[in-house]
Design an enzyme around this catalytic site. Structure first.
Site, mmCIF file in Angstrom:
data_model
loop_
_atom_site.group_PDB
_atom_site.id
_atom_site.type_symbol
_atom_site.label_atom_id
_atom_site.label_comp_id
_atom_site.label_asym_id
_atom_site.label_seq_id
_atom_site.Cartn_x
_atom_site.Cartn_y
_atom_site.Cartn_z
ATOM 1 N N HIS A 186 0.672 -1.268 0.355
ATOM 2 C CA HIS A 186 -0.193 0.055 -0.109
ATOM 3 C C HIS A 186 1.218 1.271 0.161
ATOM 4 O O HIS A 186 1.366 1.225 0.483
ATOM 5 C CB HIS A 186 -0.542 -0.369 1.497
ATOM 6 C CG HIS A 186 -2.198 1.434 1.212
ATOM 7 N ND1 HIS A 186 -3.427 0.506 1.750
ATOM 8 C CD2 HIS A 186 -1.499 2.483 0.902
ATOM 9 C CE1 HIS A 186 -3.904 1.759 1.490
ATOM 10 N NE2 HIS A 186 -2.819 3.259 1.083
ATOM 11 N N HIS A 193 1.232 5.583 -1.881
ATOM 12 C CA HIS A 193 0.995 6.325 -2.275
ATOM 13 C C HIS A 193 2.495 6.953 -3.279
ATOM 14 O O HIS A 193 3.344 8.056 -2.633
ATOM 15 C CB HIS A 193 0.200 7.184 -2.166
ATOM 16 C CG HIS A 193 -1.145 7.413 -1.395
ATOM 17 N ND1 HIS A 193 -2.255 6.953 -1.649
ATOM 18 C CD2 HIS A 193 -1.415 6.477 -0.194
ATOM 19 C CE1 HIS A 193 -3.305 6.533 -1.067
ATOM 20 N NE2 HIS A 193 -2.773 6.231 -0.243
ATOM 21 N N LYS A 205 -9.549 -0.369 -5.515
ATOM 22 C CA LYS A 205 -9.620 0.374 -4.270
ATOM 23 C C LYS A 205 -11.133 1.011 -4.210
ATOM 24 O O LYS A 205 -11.291 1.917 -5.191
ATOM 25 C CB LYS A 205 -8.692 1.071 -3.776
ATOM 26 C CG LYS A 205 -8.282 2.292 -2.882
ATOM 27 C CD LYS A 205 -8.200 1.413 -2.126
ATOM 28 C CE LYS A 205 -8.360 2.370 -0.959
ATOM 29 N NZ LYS A 205 -6.514 3.290 -0.520
ATOM 30 N N HIS A 264 -10.941 1.187 1.824
ATOM 31 C CA HIS A 264 -10.649 2.309 2.578
ATOM 32 C C HIS A 264 -11.279 2.029 4.163
ATOM 33 O O HIS A 264 -12.413 2.617 3.712
ATOM 34 C CB HIS A 264 -10.444 3.779 2.488
ATOM 35 C CG HIS A 264 -10.311 4.758 3.429
ATOM 36 N ND1 HIS A 264 -9.014 5.317 3.901
ATOM 37 C CD2 HIS A 264 -10.655 5.050 4.698
ATOM 38 C CE1 HIS A 264 -8.913 6.191 4.327
ATOM 39 N NE2 HIS A 264 -10.260 6.225 5.457
ATOM 40 N N HIS A 307 -4.953 -0.471 6.437
ATOM 41 C CA HIS A 307 -4.063 0.432 7.514
ATOM 42 C C HIS A 307 -5.727 0.273 8.097
ATOM 43 O O HIS A 307 -5.195 1.190 9.083
ATOM 44 C CB HIS A 307 -4.078 2.074 7.108
ATOM 45 C CG HIS A 307 -5.013 2.644 5.572
ATOM 46 N ND1 HIS A 307 -6.602 2.564 7.135
ATOM 47 C CD2 HIS A 307 -5.412 3.275 4.258
ATOM 48 C CE1 HIS A 307 -7.014 3.093 5.605
ATOM 49 N NE2 HIS A 307 -6.460 3.269 4.353
ATOM 50 N N ASP A 349 1.370 2.864 2.783
ATOM 51 C CA ASP A 349 0.173 3.666 3.271
ATOM 52 C C ASP A 349 0.934 5.239 3.338
ATOM 53 O O ASP A 349 1.516 6.461 4.365
ATOM 54 C CB ASP A 349 -0.289 3.980 4.607
ATOM 55 C CG ASP A 349 -1.943 5.011 3.783
ATOM 56 O OD1 ASP A 349 -2.018 5.027 2.871
ATOM 57 O OD2 ASP A 349 -2.315 6.006 4.163
HETATM 58 O O1 DOR Z 1 -3.553 9.644 5.433
HETATM 59 C C1 DOR Z 1 -3.746 9.320 4.175
HETATM 60 N N1 DOR Z 1 -2.931 9.863 3.556
HETATM 61 N N2 DOR Z 1 -4.772 8.748 4.561
HETATM 62 C C2 DOR Z 1 -5.412 8.199 3.235
HETATM 63 O O2 DOR Z 1 -6.175 7.449 3.086
HETATM 64 C C3 DOR Z 1 -5.043 9.022 1.847
HETATM 65 C C4 DOR Z 1 -3.564 9.274 1.746
HETATM 66 C C5 DOR Z 1 -3.318 10.498 1.075
HETATM 67 O O3 DOR Z 1 -3.569 10.121 -0.559
HETATM 68 O O4 DOR Z 1 -2.977 11.435 1.269
HETATM 69 ZN ZN ZN Z 2 -3.294 4.871 1.485
#
Ligand code: DOR
Ligand code: ZN
Length: 346
Positions: free
Chosen positions: A13, A15, A99, A136, A174, A247
């Site tokens: 997981h 980003h 997702k 989520h 998460h 995450d």
């Molecule tokens: O804290 C977070 N940031 N939780 C999420 O679910 C998304 C992520 C983000 O993309 O910034």
């Molecule tokens: Zn995430």
């Protein structure tokens, strides 16, 4: 123990963001991990196979030479996602999972799902095609306290989903509560969970005591100490349905240090070192490899990586910030000394 070698791990997981941010996130992630599940919450979101293919190309352009790294692409589920889109994605072999963001739950989730019933046809197609659903797990109702949103999601949404779609593989992303740990223990083998470094390292005091600490703000939000302990126990237990998912979610410093700061904690710079510290404290370094490199691959039905990484017990200081596009990102544990250092791979 002063040195550890592990099967090269995967991040289930992350980003990576897009554009100039990729120059930071991709090298950091590729240094740590052989593969990573790349979240699709761009603006606009990655909802089609074509968009995912184009995004993969942009990511791959930033993989440093000589580094083997495979981004595992995902689609963003919306009320309008058709079974045909799911079937084509699954048939391509280029989409690892889909997702589900409840609309309004977090960063770039406004295109998310407004009511679960609306995506039943897509979920049925995923169940049929054996494409995992990543969740989520928070409700977004105004009347539900932000600290209770995960627990309420389990009762109202997740548990019913496992009954309605018994063959659908689901990753509860998460997780942050003892309730989520208990749910995974009791759930069928189609349900697994990822756990972040921040939820293993910190409780909500790290966010709120002595001032507001925006770089400890993420969603789901940090919880009480008793929840952190339950997560630690789950992660270090050796149970195969708990595995690594950072995450890692960078936001430029000014977007965090703001009157309305963004949710997200950046950990790609030192993920493995942070998890190693947690497992060492728990006296469970022998279980680190399962959590980081074996359990996730088994759940996703992907081969275990064949090469290895080496961690040495050699203190180093985390930088105060890293470049991110035309700004900076403050990483998790900025300025702190970590005991484990990732040295190289064999
Ligand atoms: O804290 C977070 N940031 N939780 C999420 O679910 C998304 C992520 C983000 O993309 O910034
Ligand atoms: Zn995430």
């Amino acid at each position: 123990m002063h040195e550890l070698t592990l099967t090269r791990p995967d991040d289930w997981h992350t980003h990576l963001r897009d554009g100039a941010a990729l120059a930071t996130t991709v090298p950091h992630t590729a240094r740590q991990f052989a593969r990573a599940i790349v979240m699709p919450n761009l603006a606009p979101p990655v909802t089609t196979l074509e968009q995912a293919d184009a995004y993969r190309e942009r990511i791959c352009a930033h993989i440093p030479g000589g580094t083997a790294f495979t981004p595992l692409m995902t689609l963003y589920l919306t009320d309008a996602t058709t079974p045909e889109t799911i079937i084509a994605a699954a048939a391509s072999g280029r989409i690892a999972a889909v997702k589900l963001y409840p609309a309004g739950a977090t960063t770039h989730s406004s295109a998310g799902v407004t009511a679960l019933e609306k995506v039943y046809p897509a979920l049925a197609a995923m169940e049929e095609a054996d494409l995992p659903l990543l969740v989520h797990g928070e409700v977004t109702d105004d009347d539900v306290d932000v600290f209770d949103r995960e627990k309420v999601f389990i009762e109202r949404c997740l548990e019913p989903l496992t009954v309605k779609f018994p063959a659908l593989r689901i990753v509860f992303e998460h997780i942050t509560t003892a309730d989520a740990v208990d749910f995974v223990h009791a759930a069928p083998r189609t349900v697994a969970a990822t756990i972040t470094p921040q939820h293993l390292l910190f409780n909500r005091n790290a966010l709120l005591v002595g001032g507001v600490h925006p770089h400890h703000y993420c969603l789901p939000v940090l919880k009480r100490e008793r929840h952190r302990r339950a997560l630690r126990e789950a992660a270090t237990s050796g149970h195969p349905r708990f595995f690594l998912g950072t995450d890692s979610a960078p936001h430029e410093r000014r977007r965090k240090e703001s009157a309305c700061g963004c949710a997200g904690i950046y950990s790609a710079h030192a993920a493995l070192e942070l998890y190693a510290g947690v497992f060492e404290e728990a006296g469970a370094l022998d279980r680190l490899e399962g959590f980081c490199a074996l359990h996730g691959a088994a759940f996703y039905r992907l081969p275990v990586n064949t090469n290895r990484v080496r961690l040495v017990r050699e203190p180093w200081q985390v930088p105060d910030s890293y470049e991110l596009g035309d700004g900076r990102v403050i990483p998790l544990c900025a300025g702190a000394t970590l005991n484990w250092r990732l040295v190289h791979e064999h």
